[in-house]
Write an enzyme that holds these catalytic residues in place. Structure first.
Site, mmCIF file in Angstrom:
data_model
loop_
_atom_site.group_PDB
_atom_site.id
_atom_site.type_symbol
_atom_site.label_atom_id
_atom_site.label_comp_id
_atom_site.label_asym_id
_atom_site.label_seq_id
_atom_site.Cartn_x
_atom_site.Cartn_y
_atom_site.Cartn_z
ATOM 1 N N SER A 1 -2.895 -6.083 -0.264
ATOM 2 C CA SER A 1 -2.250 -6.676 1.084
ATOM 3 C C SER A 1 -2.834 -7.756 1.658
ATOM 4 C CB SER A 1 -2.361 -5.324 1.963
ATOM 5 O OG SER A 1 -1.387 -5.714 2.930
ATOM 6 N N ASP B 1 8.393 -1.356 -0.996
ATOM 7 C CA ASP B 1 7.380 -1.875 -0.064
ATOM 8 C C ASP B 1 7.918 -2.191 1.348
ATOM 9 O OD1 ASP B 1 5.408 -3.189 1.335
ATOM 10 O OD2 ASP B 1 4.395 -3.871 -0.434
ATOM 11 N N HIS C 1 4.007 0.107 -0.482
ATOM 12 C CA HIS C 1 3.114 -0.671 -0.161
ATOM 13 C C HIS C 1 1.461 -0.388 -0.514
ATOM 14 C CE1 HIS C 1 1.163 -4.145 1.963
ATOM 15 N NE2 HIS C 1 0.601 -3.358 2.285
#
Length: 250
Positions: free
Chosen positions: A101, A194, A224
């Protein structure tokens, strides 16, 4: 395995880390925003590295997890510098960065800053430039006027806090505004379910690397986190792919 803390600077916060010595390149895990080094992916990669006899480093950014510092005092530049400081202090030779991320943004910044040390990249739902596309106009105005915002988190009972300083730091260090000057192997792993990072961001990011050794792996049912067993296996395969490109005879 070494488990310790060292000061980032003479008067800076002390950073918590777990370092496993072994053969190189050193695999370095970079957590996401408001995350720490105890997550499923970071720990699973450490177990794999130990089994392979590979050098591995996971750590907490300042203000996160077991590291010292206040979260709201940090910026993405601070966290890039945390990563670079630990890489330079604890490891030798080339490093492969695995960024989850926001960690995917940190890895791009680190690779730009230290092209002599960063040899390969693995992005997991990488979120570079999310200060640009991840906030509404209303949220940006609130940040500018009031200095911080809080939004509900899907991953914690506590809201996620973003400060004006962090947002401004992000806007000043966007990576997807032109060619990304990195020539090593890159693997980008992205879930198409996601809710935080649109999967199209990964395909766009892939086109912007100067390197030709770039692959994007889409997981149709992936979210995600990408923390299921099959996701972890794919991440490990991505790391192995990058290493094989760096050490084709191994």
């Amino acid at each position: 395995m070494s488990e310790s803390e060292i000061p980032q600077e003479a008067e800076g916060p002390r950073l918590a880390y777990h370092h496993t010595p072994g053969k190189g390149p050193t695999i370095v895990f970079l957590p996401g925003y408001a995350s720490d080094m105890t997550g499923t992916k970071a720990v699973a990669l450490e177990a794999w590295a130990k089994a392979q006899g590979r050098a591995y480093l996971r750590f907490d950014y300042a203000g996160c997890g077991a590291s010292e510092g206040a979260f709201e005092d940090q910026t993405i530049v601070n966290w890039r510098d945390d990563a670079l400081h630990l890489i330079e202090s604890l490891t030798e030779g080339p490093a492969v960065l695995v960024g989850s991320s926001m960690g995917g943004w940190v890895m791009l910044m680190a690779a730009k800053a230290r092209p002599d040390r960063i040899a390969g990249l693995v992005g997991i739902a990488a979120a570079p430039d999310f200060t640009d596309w991840g906030f509404t106009t209303e949220q940006k105005m609130t940040l500018l006027q009031h200095g911080r915002i809080e939004v509900p988190s899907a991953y914690s009972d506590q809201p996620t806090v973003t400060t004006r300083a962090f947002w401004a730091s992000g806007e000043a260090n966007r990576m997807m505004i032109g060619q990304i000057p990195f020539d090593g192997p890159v693997r980008l792993i992205q879930g198409q379910e996601d809710k935080d990072v649109p999967w199209q961001r990964a395909t766009q990011l892939a086109t912007q690397f100067r390197s030709a050794e770039v692959q994007t792996w889409l997981v149709k049912d992936g979210d995600h986190r990408l923390s299921r067993d099959k996701d972890i296996a794919l991440i490990i395969r991505g790391v192995e792919d990058v290493i094989s490109c760096l050490q084709p005879s191994s």
